[in-house]
Design an enzyme around this catalytic site. Structure first.
Site, short mmCIF file in Angstrom:
data_model
loop_
_atom_site.label_atom_id
_atom_site.label_comp_id
_atom_site.label_asym_id
_atom_site.label_seq_id
_atom_site.Cartn_x
_atom_site.Cartn_y
_atom_site.Cartn_z
CB THR A 27 -0.90 -0.02 1.26
OG1 THR A 27 -1.77 -1.15 1.16
CG2 THR A 27 -1.74 1.24 1.39
N GLY A 28 0.40 2.31 -0.65
CA GLY A 28 1.13 3.58 -0.60
C GLY A 28 1.43 4.10 -1.99
CE LYS A 96 5.31 -2.39 4.77
NZ LYS A 96 4.85 -1.27 3.93
CD GLU A 105 1.56 -1.91 4.36
OE1 GLU A 105 1.32 -1.12 3.46
OE2 GLU A 105 2.15 -1.57 5.40
C1 5RP Z 1 1.52 1.83 4.28
C2 5RP Z 1 2.98 1.67 4.20
C3 5RP Z 1 3.66 2.27 3.02
O1 5RP Z 1 4.34 1.28 2.32
C4 5RP Z 1 4.61 3.33 3.50
O2 5RP Z 1 3.87 4.29 4.24
C5 5RP Z 1 5.31 4.02 2.34
O3 5RP Z 1 4.40 4.77 1.60
P1 5RP Z 1 4.84 5.65 0.36
O4 5RP Z 1 5.28 4.72 -0.71
O5 5RP Z 1 3.58 6.42 0.00
O6 5RP Z 1 5.94 6.57 0.82
O7 5RP Z 1 3.63 1.07 5.02
O8 5RP Z 1 0.99 1.30 5.47
#
Ligand code: 5RP
Length: 227
Positions: A27-28, A96, A105
């Site tokens: 996610t993200g 994370k 995750e």
């Molecule tokens: C979500 C996560 C994401 O992988 C982490 O926040 C990184 O996000 P981004 O790629 O938007 O920087 O752990 O729960």
């Protein structure tokens, strides 16, 4: 610039996906580029894969990009999981959960034959030091908060929903506490200790033992980090 670095890291990891794979999708914003690139491979190469998404958001993106969805009811493992991170230490331990999806995750990462982390170079640090997101059951959030204070946390804050009053609610119906421990010298130990607290579902420390490799987008290209 960081968008380009996220994209090249994501595209590099997606090249590792093979025909027939069950793929864990994180996610993200970095993972978004991976989902998009994977969708391109499904469409252009006829790649036959199924994906287990780690959030409602990711599920929606995967469906939009034509990636078939499956679950852990159908498969006991994913062949490859691709996910972002908020912080990556030199030893490849991770923080994370910035997007609040840490529980699913971690389920995916800990049931993956290969877990590839994708990030731009700004995420790499000598030692982990970011506040650690912890998913807690609403009934017990204060109980968990008090236990974290007893453990010596520097500060702990309940994550608020953006633009709304009240806590952020995860896809699992829970709250997130962001717990600042300062520099984390023993991530694996801290991960285990936090998960012993009654009311804690899971926390966002992902020890390097889970990580197969990191694809890091840098200005010079993609660097692959392995233990
Ligand atoms: C979500 C996560 C994401 O992988 C982490 O926040 C990184 O996000 P981004 O790629 O938007 O920087 O752990 O729960």
């Amino acid at each position: 610039m960081s968008e380009k670095l996220k994209r090249i890291a994501a595209e590099s990891a997606v090249k590792e996906v093979k025909d027939g794979d069950v793929v864990g999708l994180g996610t993200g914003s970095t993972t978004y580029y991976a989902i998009r690139a994977l969708g391109d491979r499904v469409r252009e190469e006829g790649l036959s894969i199924k994906a287990i998404p780690t959030s409602v958001d990711t599920r929606i993106h995967a469906l939009e990009f034509g990636i078939p969805i499956t679950t852990f009811e159908e498969f006991d493992q994913v062949d490859i999981a691709i996910d972002g991170a908020d912080q990556i230490s030199e030893k490849l331990d991770l923080v994370k959960g910035g997007g609040g999806a840490l529980f699913r995750e971690k389920v995916v990462a800990s049931n993956a034959k290969r877990f590839i982390v994708i990030a731009d170079e700004s995420k790499l640090t000598k030692r982990l030091s970011m506040p650690v997101p912890i998913e807690v059951l609403p009934f017990a959030w204060r109980v968990a908060e008090r236990a974290l204070i007893k453990m010596g946390v520097k500060s702990v804050a309940m994550r608020r929903a953006k633009g709304k009053v009240g806590p952020l609610i995860t896809d699992n119906g829970n709250y997130i506490l962001d717990a600042d421990f300062g520099e984390i010298s023993e991530p694996e130990k801290l991960e285990t200790e936090m998960n012993k607290i009654v009311g804690v579902l899971e926390n966002g420390l992902f020890p390097s033992s889970m990580v197969s490799e990191v694809h890091l987008g840098t200005k010079e290209g993609v660097r692959i980090l392995k233990k």
